[in-house]
Design a protein around this motif. Sequence first.
Motif, PDB file in Angstrom:
ATOM      1  N   VAL A 181      -5.843  15.566  -6.436  1.00 28.90           N
ATOM      2  CA  VAL A 181      -5.001  14.580  -5.771  1.00 28.90           C
ATOM      3  C   VAL A 181      -4.068  15.316  -4.825  1.00 28.90           C
ATOM      4  CG1 VAL A 181      -3.265  12.786  -6.083  1.00 28.90           C
ATOM      5  CG2 VAL A 181      -5.077  13.053  -7.772  1.00 28.90           C
ATOM      6  N   SER A 182      -3.989  14.832  -3.605  1.00 26.37           N
ATOM      7  CA  SER A 182      -3.091  15.413  -2.621  1.00 26.37           C
ATOM      8  C   SER A 182      -2.655  14.318  -1.652  1.00 26.37           C
ATOM      9  CB  SER A 182      -3.801  16.535  -1.858  1.00 26.37           C
ATOM     10  OG  SER A 182      -2.963  17.049  -0.850  1.00 26.37           O
ATOM     11  N   ALA A 183      -1.362  14.208  -1.455  1.00 23.08           N
ATOM     12  CA  ALA A 183      -0.808  13.227  -0.509  1.00 23.08           C
ATOM     13  C   ALA A 183      -1.354  11.820  -0.768  1.00 23.08           C
ATOM     14  CB  ALA A 183      -1.088  13.651   0.929  1.00 23.08           C
ATOM     15  N   ASN A 184      -1.327  11.392  -2.034  1.00 22.25           N
ATOM     16  CA  ASN A 184      -1.776  10.058  -2.432  1.00 22.25           C
ATOM     17  C   ASN A 184      -3.237   9.789  -2.097  1.00 22.25           C
ATOM     18  OD1 ASN A 184       0.753   9.617  -3.465  1.00 22.25           O
ATOM     19  ND2 ASN A 184       1.497   8.658  -1.603  1.00 22.25           N
ATOM     20  N   GLU A 185      -4.015  10.852  -2.083  1.00 24.36           N
ATOM     21  CA  GLU A 185      -5.444  10.726  -1.837  1.00 24.36           C
ATOM     22  C   GLU A 185      -6.194  11.400  -2.987  1.00 24.36           C
ATOM     23  OE1 GLU A 185      -7.292  10.849   2.251  1.00 24.36           O
ATOM     24  OE2 GLU A 185      -7.866  12.812   1.459  1.00 24.36           O
ATOM     25  N   LEU A 186      -7.136  10.677  -3.557  1.00 24.11           N
ATOM     26  CA  LEU A 186      -7.954  11.179  -4.652  1.00 24.11           C
ATOM     27  C   LEU A 186      -9.268  11.703  -4.079  1.00 24.11           C
ATOM     28  CD1 LEU A 186      -8.736  11.370  -7.721  1.00 24.11           C
ATOM     29  CD2 LEU A 186      -9.607   9.031  -7.475  1.00 24.11           C
ATOM     30  N   THR A 187      -9.666  12.891  -4.489  1.00 22.64           N
ATOM     31  CA  THR A 187     -10.945  13.462  -4.072  1.00 22.64           C
ATOM     32  C   THR A 187     -11.768  13.795  -5.305  1.00 22.64           C
ATOM     33  OG1 THR A 187      -9.972  14.410  -2.075  1.00 22.64           O
ATOM     34  CG2 THR A 187     -12.080  15.319  -2.789  1.00 22.64           C
ATOM     35  N   LEU A 188     -12.997  13.265  -5.360  1.00 18.97           N
ATOM     36  CA  LEU A 188     -13.943  13.571  -6.426  1.00 18.97           C
ATOM     37  C   LEU A 188     -15.073  14.398  -5.836  1.00 18.97           C
ATOM     38  CD1 LEU A 188     -14.423  10.024  -8.023  1.00 18.97           C
ATOM     39  CD2 LEU A 188     -12.812  11.778  -8.719  1.00 18.97           C
ATOM     40  N   ARG A 189     -15.460  15.442  -6.546  1.00 19.06           N
ATOM     41  CA  ARG A 189     -16.620  16.257  -6.157  1.00 19.06           C
ATOM     42  C   ARG A 189     -17.575  16.234  -7.349  1.00 19.06           C
ATOM     43  NH1 ARG A 189     -15.175  18.906  -1.525  1.00 19.06           N
ATOM     44  NH2 ARG A 189     -12.952  19.228  -1.220  1.00 19.06           N
ATOM     45  N   ASP A 207       0.813  -1.204   0.000  1.00 23.65           N
ATOM     46  CA  ASP A 207       0.000   0.000   0.000  1.00 23.65           C
ATOM     47  C   ASP A 207       0.854   1.265   0.000  1.00 23.65           C
ATOM     48  OD1 ASP A 207      -2.202  -1.554   0.009  1.00 23.65           O
ATOM     49  OD2 ASP A 207      -2.742  -1.201   2.097  1.00 23.65           O
ATOM     50  N   ASN A 208       2.122   1.133   0.344  1.00 29.75           N
ATOM     51  CA  ASN A 208       2.987   2.308   0.376  1.00 29.75           C
ATOM     52  C   ASN A 208       3.353   2.714  -1.047  1.00 29.75           C
ATOM     53  OD1 ASN A 208       2.964   2.350   3.124  1.00 29.75           O
ATOM     54  ND2 ASN A 208       4.920   1.307   3.358  1.00 29.75           N
ATOM     55  N   ILE A 209       3.263   3.974  -1.304  1.00 27.93           N
ATOM     56  CA  ILE A 209       3.605   4.497  -2.610  1.00 27.93           C
ATOM     57  C   ILE A 209       4.790   5.429  -2.415  1.00 27.93           C
ATOM     58  CG2 ILE A 209       2.787   5.879  -4.544  1.00 27.93           C
ATOM     59  CD1 ILE A 209      -0.029   4.869  -3.904  1.00 27.93           C
ATOM     60  N   SER A 210       5.902   5.102  -3.085  1.00 31.09           N
ATOM     61  CA  SER A 210       7.132   5.836  -2.836  1.00 31.09           C
ATOM     62  C   SER A 210       7.148   7.219  -3.493  1.00 31.09           C
ATOM     63  CB  SER A 210       8.332   5.020  -3.302  1.00 31.09           C
ATOM     64  OG  SER A 210       8.208   4.741  -4.671  1.00 31.09           O
ATOM     65  N   THR A 211       6.477   7.381  -4.612  1.00 32.56           N
ATOM     66  CA  THR A 211       6.444   8.687  -5.254  1.00 32.56           C
ATOM     67  C   THR A 211       5.029   9.259  -5.143  1.00 32.56           C
ATOM     68  OG1 THR A 211       5.967   7.675  -7.388  1.00 32.56           O
ATOM     69  CG2 THR A 211       8.269   8.134  -6.894  1.00 32.56           C
ATOM     70  N   PRO A 212       4.925  10.538  -4.891  1.00 34.41           N
ATOM     71  CA  PRO A 212       3.599  11.144  -4.759  1.00 34.41           C
ATOM     72  C   PRO A 212       2.784  10.991  -6.040  1.00 34.41           C
ATOM     73  CG  PRO A 212       5.313  12.667  -4.048  1.00 34.41           C
ATOM     74  CD  PRO A 212       5.998  11.495  -4.688  1.00 34.41           C
ATOM     75  N   ILE A 213       1.504  10.818  -5.878  1.00 33.12           N
ATOM     76  CA  ILE A 213       0.603  10.706  -7.018  1.00 33.12           C
ATOM     77  C   ILE A 213       0.116  12.100  -7.383  1.00 33.12           C
ATOM     78  CG2 ILE A 213      -1.619   9.783  -7.767  1.00 33.12           C
ATOM     79  CD1 ILE A 213      -1.083   7.387  -6.026  1.00 33.12           C
ATOM     80  N   GLU A 214      -0.001  12.350  -8.671  1.00 32.05           N
ATOM     81  CA  GLU A 214      -0.429  13.653  -9.166  1.00 32.05           C
ATOM     82  C   GLU A 214      -1.647  13.475 -10.065  1.00 32.05           C
ATOM     83  OE1 GLU A 214       3.007  15.084 -11.214  1.00 32.05           O
ATOM     84  OE2 GLU A 214       4.165  15.305  -9.373  1.00 32.05           O
ATOM     85  N   LYS A 224     -22.028  15.235  -4.217  1.00 32.16           N
ATOM     86  CA  LYS A 224     -21.361  14.200  -3.436  1.00 32.16           C
ATOM     87  C   LYS A 224     -19.843  14.385  -3.488  1.00 32.16           C
ATOM     88  CE  LYS A 224     -24.439  10.227  -3.482  1.00 32.16           C
ATOM     89  NZ  LYS A 224     -24.498   8.799  -3.792  1.00 32.16           N
ATOM     90  N   LYS A 225     -19.207  13.956  -2.412  1.00 35.76           N
ATOM     91  CA  LYS A 225     -17.750  13.987  -2.331  1.00 35.76           C
ATOM     92  C   LYS A 225     -17.271  12.567  -2.040  1.00 35.76           C
ATOM     93  CE  LYS A 225     -13.980  15.925   0.405  1.00 35.76           C
ATOM     94  NZ  LYS A 225     -13.644  16.776   1.559  1.00 35.76           N
ATOM     95  N   PHE A 226     -16.262  12.131  -2.778  1.00 36.28           N
ATOM     96  CA  PHE A 226     -15.660  10.822  -2.607  1.00 36.28           C
ATOM     97  C   PHE A 226     -14.179  11.027  -2.346  1.00 36.28           C
ATOM     98  CE2 PHE A 226     -19.174  10.584  -5.530  1.00 36.28           C
ATOM     99  CZ  PHE A 226     -19.919   9.507  -5.066  1.00 36.28           C
ATOM    100  N   THR A 227     -13.682  10.456  -1.271  1.00 39.17           N
ATOM    101  CA  THR A 227     -12.271  10.572  -0.928  1.00 39.17           C
ATOM    102  C   THR A 227     -11.692   9.169  -0.810  1.00 39.17           C
ATOM    103  OG1 THR A 227     -12.762  12.572   0.309  1.00 39.17           O
ATOM    104  CG2 THR A 227     -10.626  11.566   0.693  1.00 39.17           C
ATOM    105  N   ALA A 228     -10.562   8.925  -1.479  1.00 42.51           N
ATOM    106  CA  ALA A 228      -9.981   7.584  -1.478  1.00 42.51           C
ATOM    107  C   ALA A 228      -8.464   7.640  -1.407  1.00 42.51           C
ATOM    108  CB  ALA A 228     -10.399   6.832  -2.730  1.00 42.51           C
ATOM    109  N   LYS A 229      -7.896   6.767  -0.594  1.00 43.89           N
ATOM    110  CA  LYS A 229      -6.452   6.548  -0.580  1.00 43.89           C
ATOM    111  C   LYS A 229      -6.116   5.654  -1.759  1.00 43.89           C
ATOM    112  CE  LYS A 229      -4.648   8.468   3.109  1.00 43.89           C
ATOM    113  NZ  LYS A 229      -3.662   9.502   2.987  1.00 43.89           N
ATOM    114  N   VAL A 230      -5.042   5.948  -2.438  1.00 42.53           N
ATOM    115  CA  VAL A 230      -4.592   5.163  -3.577  1.00 42.53           C
ATOM    116  C   VAL A 230      -3.532   4.182  -3.099  1.00 42.53           C
ATOM    117  CG1 VAL A 230      -3.499   5.262  -5.836  1.00 42.53           C
ATOM    118  CG2 VAL A 230      -5.050   7.099  -5.121  1.00 42.53           C
ATOM    119  N   SER A 231      -3.705   2.915  -3.453  1.00 45.45           N
ATOM    120  CA  SER A 231      -2.708   1.913  -3.089  1.00 45.45           C
ATOM    121  C   SER A 231      -2.470   0.972  -4.266  1.00 45.45           C
ATOM    122  CB  SER A 231      -3.158   1.122  -1.855  1.00 45.45           C
ATOM    123  OG  SER A 231      -4.333   0.400  -2.128  1.00 45.45           O
TER     124      SER A 231
END
Length: 136
Positions: free
Chosen positions: A89-97, A29-36, A102-109
Motif C-alpha cells: 500500500v502506498s499513497a492510498n493505492e493497493l497493489t497486488l502481485r 473518495d477522499n481519505i484523510s489518513t494514509p492507508i497502510e 498479474k499485477k492489480f492496482t487500485a485506489k482505495v475509497s
Amino acid sequence: MNKKYYWNLLTFMMVAMLSSFGFASCDSDNISTPIENSDFVGTWEFTQSTDYLDSGTKEGALVGKAISFTDNGTYSSNTSTFYYGNYSVSANELTLRSNKGKKFTAKVSNKKTSSMVLKGQASDGYSFTYAIKKKY
C-alpha cells in the motif's frame, strides 16, 4: 424598479448563497489518513464487483468470494483472478502481485473500519470496481 425590489433580491441571494454552504460535503473518495498494510490485515468478502472488459461489463463475478491479507505483506484468495501473492500500500493505492504474474492496482475509497471500495486496473488491461467488507 424600486429600492424594495433590489433589497429583497439581495436578501434572497444572500440566503441562497449561505444555505448552499450547508449542503457542501467532503468528497467521499477522499481519505484523510494514509492507508497502510495493517488496514487490510484480515479476511475481506467481495460484496459488489464490476469488471470492465473489452467484451463488456461483468457484474457480480466475485460477490461472495474472499481475499485474506496477512501482516507480512502476503495475500491469498479463493477467486480464480487473484490467486495468492504479495501486496503493498502506498499513497492510498493497493497493489497486488499474484503468483501468476498479474499485477492489480487500485485506489482505495469510501474506507471505513470494516468496508471499502477498490477502483483500479489489472495488468492485462481490464478495469474494475470492487466493494469489500471485512469478515474477520
